[in-house]
Design an enzyme around this catalytic site. Structure first.
Site, short mmCIF file in Angstrom:
data_model
loop_
_atom_site.label_atom_id
_atom_site.label_comp_id
_atom_site.label_asym_id
_atom_site.label_seq_id
_atom_site.Cartn_x
_atom_site.Cartn_y
_atom_site.Cartn_z
CG HIS A 137 2.86 -8.45 4.76
ND1 HIS A 137 3.82 -8.35 3.78
CD2 HIS A 137 1.77 -9.22 3.87
CE1 HIS A 137 3.62 -9.13 2.69
NE2 HIS A 137 2.72 -9.57 2.61
NE ARG B 171 -4.00 -4.00 -4.00
CZ ARG B 171 -5.05 -3.27 -3.70
NH1 ARG B 171 -6.11 -3.33 -2.79
NH2 ARG B 171 -4.78 -1.96 -4.19
NE ARG C 151 -3.19 -6.92 -8.56
CZ ARG C 151 -2.75 -5.78 -7.88
NH1 ARG C 151 -3.08 -4.69 -8.51
NH2 ARG C 151 -2.41 -5.92 -6.80
CD GLU D 213 -1.20 -1.43 -12.16
OE1 GLU D 213 -1.46 -1.00 -11.11
OE2 GLU D 213 -0.77 -2.69 -12.27
CG ASN E 33 -3.66 2.96 -5.51
OD1 ASN E 33 -4.51 3.90 -5.54
ND2 ASN E 33 -3.78 1.68 -5.09
CG ASP E 34 1.24 0.89 -9.20
OD1 ASP E 34 2.22 1.21 -8.70
OD2 ASP E 34 0.52 -0.06 -9.19
NE ARG F 245 1.51 1.80 -4.52
CZ ARG F 245 0.61 1.06 -4.91
NH1 ARG F 245 0.70 0.68 -6.15
NH2 ARG F 245 -0.09 0.51 -4.36
CB CYS G 146 -9.57 -1.48 -9.12
SG CYS G 146 -8.19 -1.68 -9.96
C1 PEP Z 1 -3.45 0.38 -8.23
O1 PEP Z 1 -2.16 0.68 -8.82
O2 PEP Z 1 -4.24 1.52 -8.34
C2 PEP Z 1 -3.94 -0.66 -7.81
C3 PEP Z 1 -5.28 -0.81 -7.52
O3 PEP Z 1 -3.34 -1.80 -7.62
P1 PEP Z 1 -2.09 -1.85 -6.33
O4 PEP Z 1 -2.47 -0.81 -5.29
O5 PEP Z 1 -2.55 -3.23 -5.80
O6 PEP Z 1 -0.77 -1.54 -6.94
MG MG Z 2 -1.03 -1.28 -9.04
#
Ligand code: PEP
Ligand code: MG
Length: 605
Positions: free
Chosen positions: A210, A317, A353, A452, A475-476, A486, A523
Site C-alpha cells: 500500500h 485493480r 478487474r 496470468e 507480473n503473475d 514476485r 497489462c
Molecule cells: C499481473 O499479474 O501482471 C497484473 C497486472 O496484476 P497484478 O500485478 O495486480 O497482480
Molecule cells: Mg496479477
C-alpha cells in the site's frame, strides 16, 4: 551495474560522513534530496499496572478522553485528505473512527478495568488483542484482515494516552522532508501532504504494498523495503532518494547531490516534453496504431491516466476498495466509485478487474489460512467463488456502472475454464438482479480473462472461445511460470519478462486471440518497459496497459520503431533459448535510439 558507490569518495575523512548506499525496491518514481524525518509508528509500548478499586471510574474517564482525542485527530486527517487525490482513503479513516468509538470495544475495556483492575491502557490492549484474535481465528480471510484495523485503532487510542494527541504518529513537518519509517499504514500514507513530503522510505514493503501504491497515486517518490535503514540514520540527516532505481544514499557528497539534481532536471524535461505530445495518437513509426491504456489502483488516478494521453483504463485493480477498512464496500459505494471512473474516461473503455485479494498483495494486512501458501491459495477469483455473495455484490455494482460508459469486466487468476464459466453464470445472475431492481445498464458487458497462470496460457484457445478478450498479467505469469516469488528481492534476477518461457507463453496467447478473433492485451509491468513494449508490438500485440507515468515513454518508444523492425526482432529473439541473450539482442537493436527514454530515471546516464 555502475553505481555511485564505487565511484564516489567522501568529501571528508570522518567514516560517519561517508556516503552509504542502500538498496531497496522502487516504490514510486522520482528523485528527492532533503533531510530525513524518522517516524516511529511501531506499536506503542503499553503501560501495565493495576489500579485501586476506588480509581476505576477515573480510569474509565481516562479511556473516554483518549477515545475522544483519537477520534478528533482521525477526523482532522479525514477532512484534510477529502479534497486530495487520496480522498478515497478518507473512507478508511471514517471506518477507523467508528471503530475507535465502538461500544463493544468500550464494554470490553470497562470489564477489564472494573473486574481485573487493569489500568486503561492495559485494558485497551487486552480488549484489542482479543478482538483481533477472534477475527484471525475465524477462518474468514476478510475478517482476518480486519484484525489489523483493530490493532491500528488500538494504537491510535494508546497514542492519545501517551500524549501523542495527533491521530497519526507522523510529526508535523516544519520543512520539506523525507519520511523514513519502518512501515506506514495506508491511513498514514494517505494523510501525507505532497507539499511537505519530498519522498518516503520504508524498511518494509514491496512495490505492490500500500505504501508504494499510495505514494504513486500521490506522486511522491518512494523507496520501500530498505532493510536496516532505521538503525543507520536519525532525523535531520541528509538523504538522496531514487524512486526509479530503489536506492537511498545517506550522507550524500556534494557530487552526488549535484548529479541527482541534474538527473531530476533532465527527467523533468523529458516528462514535460512527452506530456506536450500526450494528444498524439500512439502508433509505430510506420503508422500502425497501438492502443495504450492506463492501470489504476485508486479512482482518482483515472484522471491522471487520461491526462497522460491514455486511451482508457486497461486495468482497474478494484481490490483497493476492499482493503484496510472495517467493512466491505456496499454495492452502492462500489457503483458510485466505478461510475466516477467511467465518467472520467468518457467514451474510452474501462476494464474493471474483479477483486484480486490475497497472494502477495496485502501481505502485511491480509491473512490466509495458515496452511496455505498465499500465492497458491485462496486468491482472486478463487476467493470470489468461495464467497459468491460478496463477489455478486461487486458484479452487480459493475453491471450498474456499465450504464455510464464503455465498461468491461476482467477476471484475475483464472486457472481453469470451469472457473471462468462459474463467473459467467454469476455475472448473468447479477445482470438479472440489476434488471429486476430496475437499474439501467449497458446492453452488453464484455467479460474477459486475465491470463496470468501458466495453465490459462496453455488453454488460451479454449478460454478465447468463451471470453470476450484476454489480458496477459505478466507480473503473475512470470511468478507462476518461473516459480519466483514476485516479492522476493533475492530472486528478482530470475523474474525476467524476456525469459523464453514467458515469451513463448505470450506468443501462444496472442495466437489464440487471433485465431478466435478476440483482442489480447498485456497489462503487467512488462508493458511499461519501452524495450519490452516494442518487442510485444513485434510479437503481434496492439493493446498495452501500464501505469500512467509510463504511457508517454512507451508511446514515444513505439513511435521510433517501424512495425517491420519490431516484427523482425521478435522473430529473431524467439529463436533464442536464453533470457539474458534475448534481452541483450533487443537492447542492442533498439536501445541506441531509445537511450534518452531508457536513461530518463537512470543514474548511469
Ligand atoms: C499481473 O499479474 O501482471 C497484473 C497486472 O496484476 P497484478 O500485478 O495486480 O497482480
Ligand atoms: Mg496479477
Amino acid at each position: 551495474m555502475k553505481t555511485e558507490e564505487v565511484e564516489e569518495k567522501s568529501d571528508t575523512t570522518s567514516p560517519s560522513d561517508e556516503p552509504v548506499h542502500l538498496e531497496g525496491i522502487p516504490g514510486s518514481p522520482g528523485l528527492a534530496i532533503g533531510p530525513a524525518v524518522v517516524v516511529d509508528v511501531r506499536r506503542v509500548g503499553v503501560p501495565r499496572h493495576h489500579v485501586k478499586k476506588h480509581a476505576v471510574d477515573r480510569e474509565l474517564q481516562r479511556y473516554d478522553q483518549a477515545v475522544e482525542v483519537a477520534a478528533r485527530g482521525l477526523r482532522e486527517v479525514s477532512e484534510r485528505i477529502k479534497g486530495t487525490a487520496a480522498r478515497a482513503e478518507a473512507s478508511i479513516l471514517e471506518a477507523y473512527i467508528l471503530m475507535v468509538e465502538d461500544e463493544a470495544l468500550r464494554g470490553d475495556v470497562e470489564r477489564h478495568i472494573r473486574l481485573d483492575l487493569q489500568c486503561a491502557e492495559w485494558a485497551l490492549d487486552g480488549a484489542v488483542e482479543s478482538m483481533a484474535q477472534q477475527l484471525r481465528d475465524g477462518g474468514d480471510p476478510y475478517l482476518a484482515e480486519r484484525s489489523h484495523d483493530f490493532e491500528f485503532v488500538g494504537d491510535r487510542i494508546l497514542g492519545s494516552f501517551l500524549g501523542r494527541p495527533k491521530a497519526l504518529s507522523l510529526p508535523a513537518l516544519e520543512e520539506p522532508s523525507i519520511i523514513v519509517a519502518k512501515d506506514l499504514s495506508p491511513a498514514e500514507t494517505a494523510g501525507l501532504s505532497r507539499d511537505f513530503v519530498l519522498a518516503l522510505v520504508t524498511e518494509m514493503g514491496t512495490r505492490t504494498a500500500h505504501t508504494a501504491i499510495l505514494a504513486r497515486a500521490l506522486e511522491i517518490p518512494a523507496v520501500v523495503g530498505v532493510r536496516g535503514i532505521l538503525s543507520r540514520l536519525g532525523s535531520g540527516d541528509r538523504l538522496v532518494v531514487d524512486g526509479f532505481r530503489g536506492r537511498v544514499v545517506l550522507n550524500p557528497t556534494q557530487k552526488i547531490i549535484e548529479k541527482t539534481t541534474e538527473r531530476a532536471e533532465k527527467h523533468l524535461a523529458i516528462v514535460r516534453g512527452l506530456h506536450e505530445l500526450k494528444d498524439r495518437p500512439a502508433a509505430t513509426k510506420c503508422g500502425e496504431p497501438i492502443i495504450l491504456r492506463g492501470n489504476i489502483e485508486l479512482p482518482a488516478e483515472a484522471a491522471i491516466a487520461i491526462g497522460e494521453g491514455s486511451a482508457g483504463i486497461g486495468l482497474y485493480r478494484t481490490e483497493f476498495l476492499y482493503v484496510d477498512r472495517a467493512d466491505l464496500p456496499s454495492e452502492e459505494e462500489q457503483y458510485a466509485t466505478y461510475r466516477k471512473v467511467l465518467e472520467v474516461a468518457g467514451d474510452r473503455p474501462v476494464v474493471l478487474r474483479t477483486f484480486d485479494i490475497g497472494g502477495d498483495k496485502f501481505a502485511s494486512s491480509f491473512q490466509v489460512p495458515p496452511d496455505m501458501n498465499p500465492a497458491l491459495g485462496l486468491r482472486a477469483v478463487r476467493l470470489g467463488l468461495a464467497h459468491p455473495e460478496i463477489f455478486s455484490e461487486q458484479l452487480r455494482a459493475m453491471v450498474r456502472a456499465s450504464a455510464h460508459g464503455h465498461l468491461r469486466i476482467m477476471v484475475p487468476m483464472i486457472a481453469q475454464l470451469r472457473e471462468f464459466r462459474a463467473v459467467k453464470e454469476l455475472l448473468a445472475r447479477a445482470t438479472r438482479d440489476v434488471d429486476a431492481a430496475g437499474h439501467a445498464r449497458a446492453a452488453e458487458v464484455p467479460l474477459g480473462v486475465m491470463v496470468e497462470v501458466p495453465s490459462a496460457a496453455m488453454i488460451a484457445d479454449e478460454l478465447a472461445r468463451e471470453a470476450a478478450f484476454l489480458s496477459i498479467g505478466t507480473n503473475d505469469l512470470i511468478q507462476y511460470s518461473l516459480a519466483v516469488d514476485r516479492t522476493s528481492r533475492e530472486l528478482a534476477y530470475l523474474a525476467s519478462p524476456f525469459d523464453p518461457a514467458i515469451l513463448r507463453l505470450i506468443r501462444g496467447v496472442i495466437k489464440a486471440g487471433k485465431d478466435r478473433g478476440r483482442p489480447v492485451s498485456v497489462c503487467g509491468a512488462m508493458a511499461s518497459d519501452p524495450l519490452a513494449a516494442v518487442l510485444l508490438v513485434g510479437m503481434g500485440l496492439r493493446e498495452l496497459s501500464m501505469e500512467a507515468s509510463a504511457i508517454g515513454e512507451v508511446k514515444e518508444a513505439i513511435a521510433r520503431v517501424t512495425l517491420a523492425e519490431a516484427e523482425g526482432a521478435a522473430l529473431e529473439v524467439l529463436e533464442l533459448a536464453d533470457g539474458a541473450e534475448i534481452e541483450q539482442a533487443v537492447t542492442a537493436q533498439f536501445a541506441p535510439r531509445l537511450s534518452d527514454l531508457l536513461d530518463a530515471g537512470s543514474d548511469d546516464s
